[in-house]
Design an enzyme around this catalytic site. Structure first.
Site, PDB file in Angstrom:
ATOM      1  N   PRO A 194       0.827  -1.104   0.110  1.00 60.19           N
ATOM      2  CA  PRO A 194       0.015   0.061  -0.119  1.00 60.19           C
ATOM      3  C   PRO A 194       0.647   1.204  -0.059  1.00 60.19           C
ATOM      4  O   PRO A 194       0.840   2.076   0.903  1.00 60.19           O
ATOM      5  CB  PRO A 194      -0.783  -0.206   1.371  1.00 60.19           C
ATOM      6  CG  PRO A 194       0.062  -1.067   2.094  1.00 60.19           C
ATOM      7  CD  PRO A 194       0.716  -2.026   1.371  1.00 60.19           C
ATOM      8  N   CYS A 195       1.303   1.624  -1.097  1.00 62.66           N
ATOM      9  CA  CYS A 195       2.313   2.933  -1.253  1.00 62.66           C
ATOM     10  C   CYS A 195       1.198   3.887  -1.077  1.00 62.66           C
ATOM     11  O   CYS A 195       1.527   5.007  -0.893  1.00 62.66           O
ATOM     12  CB  CYS A 195       3.098   2.788  -2.397  1.00 62.66           C
ATOM     13  SG  CYS A 195       2.215   2.636  -4.058  1.00 62.66           S
ATOM     14  N   HIS A 196       0.003   3.935  -1.406  1.00 63.72           N
ATOM     15  CA  HIS A 196      -0.898   4.925  -1.405  1.00 63.72           C
ATOM     16  C   HIS A 196      -1.116   5.449   0.105  1.00 63.72           C
ATOM     17  O   HIS A 196      -1.417   6.627   0.122  1.00 63.72           O
ATOM     18  CB  HIS A 196      -2.256   4.517  -1.895  1.00 63.72           C
ATOM     19  CG  HIS A 196      -3.035   3.312  -1.277  1.00 63.72           C
ATOM     20  ND1 HIS A 196      -2.822   2.131  -1.295  1.00 63.72           N
ATOM     21  CD2 HIS A 196      -3.925   3.342  -0.092  1.00 63.72           C
ATOM     22  CE1 HIS A 196      -3.263   1.399  -0.674  1.00 63.72           C
ATOM     23  NE2 HIS A 196      -4.193   2.050   0.110  1.00 63.72           N
TER      24      HIS A 196
END
Length: 160
Positions: free
Chosen positions: A127-129
């Protein structure tokens, strides 16, 4: 191997090899298909299983459920990138951190961490978001800031 996945945020390309998922990219995003030259193309039961598990994970995620598993992932990148990407699943669902906070953990610079996060080949699942700028501002998402915002909103609505 590759397969397409239709998400509420647009078409996604999934790629996998015998070790796991090697890529998950929204159509048109930066670095689209970056690991494809390194991904096995021959049919393989493990790759098929990784693609199926990833599609199932995405089905759960986009339906508002919190997946209780992570599909097998095979990260292809530099040693530093892999270190950065390995921190992403530690960011809890519905929460966020900053590039600077990750940099402190790695004794690196926020800029170097940001560059690595921006090249995450397995977005959403890793989850780089959930990584924000130092002021909490939405910055730098290869899939587009609109998608980053939508993913964070989805998680905030479904957080337990």
């Amino acid at each position: 191997m590759t397969s397409d996945y239709r998400s509420p945020l647009g078409k996604i390309l999934l790629a996998a090899d015998s070790r796991g998922l090697t890529g998950l990219w929204f159509e048109g995003q930066q670095h689209y298909g970056s690991t494809l030259p390194f991904t096995e193309t021959a049919e393989n039961n493990n790759a098929e299983a990784a693609l199926a598990a990833s599609a199932h994970w995405l089905d759960l995620y986009f339906s508002g459920s919190i997946p209780d598993f992570t599909p097998p992932v095979h990260l292809i990148g530099t040693p530093f990138q892999v270190k950065v990407w390995s921190l992403l699943p530690c960011i809890p669902y519905g929460e966020s951190t900053t590039y600077g906070a990750l940099a402190l953990k790695l004794q690196s610079s926020a800029r170097a961490v940001g560059t690595a996060v921006g090249r995450n080949p397995v977005s959403v699942i890793l989850p780089c978001h959930r990584v924000l700028g130092s002021s909490g501002k939405l910055t730098g998402y290869a899939g587009g800031l609109e998608r980053k915002s939508a993913l964070l909103l989805l998680e905030s609505r479904n957080r337990i």
